[in-house]
Design a protein around this motif. Sequence first.
Motif, PDB file in Angstrom:
ATOM      1  N   LEU A 219       0.829  -1.205   0.000  1.00  0.00           N
ATOM      2  CA  LEU A 219       0.000   0.000   0.000  1.00  0.00           C
ATOM      3  C   LEU A 219       0.869   1.263   0.000  1.00  0.00           C
ATOM      4  CD1 LEU A 219      -2.836   1.252   0.196  1.00  0.00           C
ATOM      5  CD2 LEU A 219      -2.641   1.098   2.690  1.00  0.00           C
ATOM      6  N   LEU A 220       1.906   1.284   0.835  1.00  0.00           N
ATOM      7  CA  LEU A 220       2.790   2.444   0.896  1.00  0.00           C
ATOM      8  C   LEU A 220       3.543   2.628  -0.415  1.00  0.00           C
ATOM      9  CD1 LEU A 220       4.258   2.018   4.502  1.00  0.00           C
ATOM     10  CD2 LEU A 220       2.570   3.694   3.742  1.00  0.00           C
ATOM     11  N   GLY A 221       3.919   1.497  -1.051  1.00  0.00           N
ATOM     12  CA  GLY A 221       4.621   1.577  -2.323  1.00  0.00           C
ATOM     13  C   GLY A 221       3.740   2.117  -3.426  1.00  0.00           C
ATOM     14  N   GLU A 222       2.488   1.664  -3.453  1.00  0.00           N
ATOM     15  CA  GLU A 222       1.565   2.130  -4.494  1.00  0.00           C
ATOM     16  C   GLU A 222       1.284   3.622  -4.366  1.00  0.00           C
ATOM     17  OE1 GLU A 222      -1.758  -0.401  -3.895  1.00  0.00           O
ATOM     18  OE2 GLU A 222      -0.905  -2.098  -5.032  1.00  0.00           O
ATOM     19  N   ARG A 223       1.373   4.137  -3.143  1.00  0.00           N
ATOM     20  CA  ARG A 223       1.104   5.565  -2.925  1.00  0.00           C
ATOM     21  C   ARG A 223       2.392   6.379  -2.877  1.00  0.00           C
ATOM     22  NH1 ARG A 223      -3.997   5.623   1.368  1.00  0.00           N
ATOM     23  NH2 ARG A 223      -5.340   4.242   0.132  1.00  0.00           N
ATOM     24  N   ASP A 224       3.516   5.695  -3.100  1.00  0.00           N
ATOM     25  CA  ASP A 224       4.824   6.356  -3.165  1.00  0.00           C
ATOM     26  C   ASP A 224       5.093   7.193  -1.911  1.00  0.00           C
ATOM     27  OD1 ASP A 224       7.242   6.845  -4.363  1.00  0.00           O
ATOM     28  OD2 ASP A 224       6.549   8.623  -5.447  1.00  0.00           O
ATOM     29  N   LEU A 226       7.155   8.009   1.438  1.00  0.00           N
ATOM     30  CA  LEU A 226       8.523   7.925   1.952  1.00  0.00           C
ATOM     31  C   LEU A 226       9.414   7.213   0.942  1.00  0.00           C
ATOM     32  CD1 LEU A 226       7.716   7.120   5.715  1.00  0.00           C
ATOM     33  CD2 LEU A 226       8.305   9.326   4.697  1.00  0.00           C
ATOM     34  N   PHE A 227      10.168   6.206   1.425  1.00  0.00           N
ATOM     35  CA  PHE A 227      11.113   5.499   0.550  1.00  0.00           C
ATOM     36  C   PHE A 227      10.511   4.214  -0.020  1.00  0.00           C
ATOM     37  CE2 PHE A 227      11.863   4.687   5.060  1.00  0.00           C
ATOM     38  CZ  PHE A 227      11.620   3.331   5.146  1.00  0.00           C
ATOM     39  N   PHE A 228       9.207   4.015   0.136  1.00  0.00           N
ATOM     40  CA  PHE A 228       8.559   2.812  -0.383  1.00  0.00           C
ATOM     41  C   PHE A 228       8.276   2.966  -1.871  1.00  0.00           C
ATOM     42  CE2 PHE A 228       7.695   2.750   4.122  1.00  0.00           C
ATOM     43  CZ  PHE A 228       7.836   1.410   4.459  1.00  0.00           C
ATOM     44  N   ASP A 229       8.422   1.885  -2.593  1.00  0.00           N
ATOM     45  CA  ASP A 229       8.169   1.870  -4.034  1.00  0.00           C
ATOM     46  C   ASP A 229       7.693   0.481  -4.419  1.00  0.00           C
ATOM     47  OD1 ASP A 229       7.951   2.713  -6.593  1.00  0.00           O
ATOM     48  OD2 ASP A 229      10.073   3.166  -6.899  1.00  0.00           O
ATOM     49  N   THR A 230       7.253   0.323  -5.650  1.00  0.00           N
ATOM     50  CA  THR A 230       6.824  -0.979  -6.153  1.00  0.00           C
ATOM     51  C   THR A 230       7.641  -1.364  -7.375  1.00  0.00           C
ATOM     52  OG1 THR A 230       5.090   0.057  -7.495  1.00  0.00           O
ATOM     53  CG2 THR A 230       4.459  -0.740  -5.308  1.00  0.00           C
ATOM     54  N   VAL A 231       7.700  -2.672  -7.620  1.00  0.00           N
ATOM     55  CA  VAL A 231       8.404  -3.220  -8.782  1.00  0.00           C
ATOM     56  C   VAL A 231       7.382  -3.912  -9.668  1.00  0.00           C
ATOM     57  CG1 VAL A 231      10.157  -4.860  -9.561  1.00  0.00           C
ATOM     58  CG2 VAL A 231      10.524  -3.527  -7.464  1.00  0.00           C
ATOM     59  N   THR A 232       7.438  -3.673 -10.971  1.00  0.00           N
ATOM     60  CA  THR A 232       6.515  -4.297 -11.920  1.00  0.00           C
ATOM     61  C   THR A 232       7.123  -5.569 -12.485  1.00  0.00           C
ATOM     62  OG1 THR A 232       5.620  -2.132 -12.534  1.00  0.00           O
ATOM     63  CG2 THR A 232       5.212  -3.957 -14.056  1.00  0.00           C
ATOM     64  N   TYR A 233       6.309  -6.628 -12.561  1.00  0.00           N
ATOM     65  CA  TYR A 233       6.763  -7.880 -13.168  1.00  0.00           C
ATOM     66  C   TYR A 233       5.620  -8.495 -13.965  1.00  0.00           C
ATOM     67  CZ  TYR A 233       4.228 -10.339  -9.435  1.00  0.00           C
ATOM     68  OH  TYR A 233       3.254 -10.814  -8.591  1.00  0.00           O
ATOM     69  N   THR A 234       5.940  -9.428 -14.843  1.00  0.00           N
ATOM     70  CA  THR A 234       4.914 -10.061 -15.688  1.00  0.00           C
ATOM     71  C   THR A 234       4.836 -11.553 -15.421  1.00  0.00           C
ATOM     72  OG1 THR A 234       6.512 -10.400 -17.487  1.00  0.00           O
ATOM     73  CG2 THR A 234       5.222  -8.366 -17.517  1.00  0.00           C
ATOM     74  N   VAL A 235       3.636 -12.099 -15.543  1.00  0.00           N
ATOM     75  CA  VAL A 235       3.421 -13.541 -15.424  1.00  0.00           C
ATOM     76  C   VAL A 235       2.552 -13.991 -16.592  1.00  0.00           C
ATOM     77  CG1 VAL A 235       3.616 -13.570 -12.913  1.00  0.00           C
ATOM     78  CG2 VAL A 235       1.385 -13.211 -13.965  1.00  0.00           C
ATOM     79  N   GLU A 236       2.722 -15.252 -16.962  1.00  0.00           N
ATOM     80  CA  GLU A 236       1.913 -15.826 -18.034  1.00  0.00           C
ATOM     81  C   GLU A 236       0.982 -16.879 -17.467  1.00  0.00           C
ATOM     82  OE1 GLU A 236       4.216 -17.286 -21.251  1.00  0.00           O
ATOM     83  OE2 GLU A 236       5.192 -15.361 -21.671  1.00  0.00           O
ATOM     84  N   PRO A 247       6.160  -5.239  -3.764  1.00  0.00           N
ATOM     85  CA  PRO A 247       7.084  -4.350  -3.042  1.00  0.00           C
ATOM     86  C   PRO A 247       8.530  -4.589  -3.492  1.00  0.00           C
ATOM     87  CG  PRO A 247       5.529  -5.376  -1.534  1.00  0.00           C
ATOM     88  CD  PRO A 247       5.373  -6.074  -2.848  1.00  0.00           C
ATOM     89  N   GLU A 248       9.428  -3.714  -3.071  1.00  0.00           N
ATOM     90  CA  GLU A 248      10.830  -3.844  -3.436  1.00  0.00           C
ATOM     91  C   GLU A 248      11.476  -5.034  -2.726  1.00  0.00           C
ATOM     92  OE1 GLU A 248      12.773   0.315  -4.418  1.00  0.00           O
ATOM     93  OE2 GLU A 248      11.786   0.404  -2.462  1.00  0.00           O
ATOM     94  N   ASP A 249      12.665  -5.417  -3.197  1.00  0.00           N
ATOM     95  CA  ASP A 249      13.345  -6.605  -2.664  1.00  0.00           C
ATOM     96  C   ASP A 249      13.561  -6.520  -1.161  1.00  0.00           C
ATOM     97  OD1 ASP A 249      13.394  -7.199  -5.322  1.00  0.00           O
ATOM     98  OD2 ASP A 249      15.539  -7.633  -5.442  1.00  0.00           O
ATOM     99  N   TRP A 250      13.971  -5.332  -0.663  1.00  0.00           N
ATOM    100  CA  TRP A 250      14.296  -5.225   0.757  1.00  0.00           C
ATOM    101  C   TRP A 250      13.081  -5.542   1.643  1.00  0.00           C
ATOM    102  CZ3 TRP A 250      11.513  -2.130   3.912  1.00  0.00           C
ATOM    103  CH2 TRP A 250      10.805  -1.069   3.336  1.00  0.00           C
ATOM    104  N   ALA A 251      11.874  -5.257   1.114  1.00  0.00           N
ATOM    105  CA  ALA A 251      10.662  -5.539   1.881  1.00  0.00           C
ATOM    106  C   ALA A 251      10.505  -7.041   2.086  1.00  0.00           C
ATOM    107  CB  ALA A 251       9.438  -4.972   1.167  1.00  0.00           C
ATOM    108  N   TYR A 252      10.862  -7.833   1.067  1.00  0.00           N
ATOM    109  CA  TYR A 252      10.764  -9.294   1.194  1.00  0.00           C
ATOM    110  C   TYR A 252      11.829  -9.847   2.124  1.00  0.00           C
ATOM    111  CZ  TYR A 252       7.150  -9.397  -2.330  1.00  0.00           C
ATOM    112  OH  TYR A 252       5.961  -9.211  -2.993  1.00  0.00           O
TER     113      TYR A 252
END
Length: 324
Positions: A219-224, A226-236, A247-252
């Motif tokens: 949620l914080l990443g989607e709303r940008d 502080l330092f939160f961000d999101t990463v886009t990826y694709t699936v088939e 979320p970014e790698d550090w969140a995981y």
Amino acid sequence: MSSETGTPAESAGTSGSASSSINPESVRAVAKKDFQDAVRSWLFWGLSVFFFTILVVVTGALSYFGDDIAAQGATTDMLVVFVSQITKVIVPLIALVLGWKSIAGERESGSIKVLLSLPHSRKDVLLGKLLGRSAVLSLSLTVGFVLAAVVVAALLGGFDIADYAGLLVMSIIYGVAYMSIAVALSSLTPSTTIAGAAMGSVFLMFYGVWNGLEGVFRLLGERDILFFDTVTYTVESGGRTFELTRPEDWAYFVLNLDPGQAYSNGLTLLTDVEALEQQSAVSAEMFGGELPIFLQDWFSFLILLFWVVVPLAVALYRFDRVDI
């Protein structure tokens, strides 16, 4: 002498070099007595019957409702999946309850002074309590699993012993990690009331707060914020390509510090359960097909080792300095 360490009489066997030394024989003596006391009580056998019952009930449900599963030869897989979801919650609760009064109870009753009047340092007592309580939990798990193996084999018409053993081993490691947290907290609290509150807080932290962190990070990443961000990826899927965010790698990395998550990841390494492997594959898609090192199955053992060593190290340092 600092008032924090108490009077010489109260600190018998704990001042000077004695308090900072570890005597393996003393550790063994404390652990042996702690274990024997548990075996002579209802606790050990009660836990053994409890773990036996969990396995038998899950197996009975699978054999009664799982004809399709049995036809696919996946009964052991489903047994591991279902039992692991139960033990993931039950084992921490049992470990926290077992460790709750391990030292705080003796401090509250005053019997810790009698124990320390013997040639045991505080470190010996702390390590002995951890080993004794861990042995109770580990052996009761083993007894329950071994006794249930006969029933499991009879109801399922055979099972994969390697996967079954992997589930047992991983559950023991998981239990020892929580036992270290419990005994450490018990050594740092002056009463069983405070110790009990600490145990409850630990359980709520990992099964309430921690489990909700991914949603918060997303949620914080989607709303940008502080330092939160999101990463886009694709699936088939079904011949179609979907674009998703995470979320970014550090969140995981933070999320993966949860002992329960480490337990699930470790099961993927110690067992050959298709459902767990599929979940690992789905997770890998989020990172372009290859999991970061901190999400790989083997890294889960380092995380569980962290939860064994760090609370114990803090307790070994601090327990020498508390007023008993």
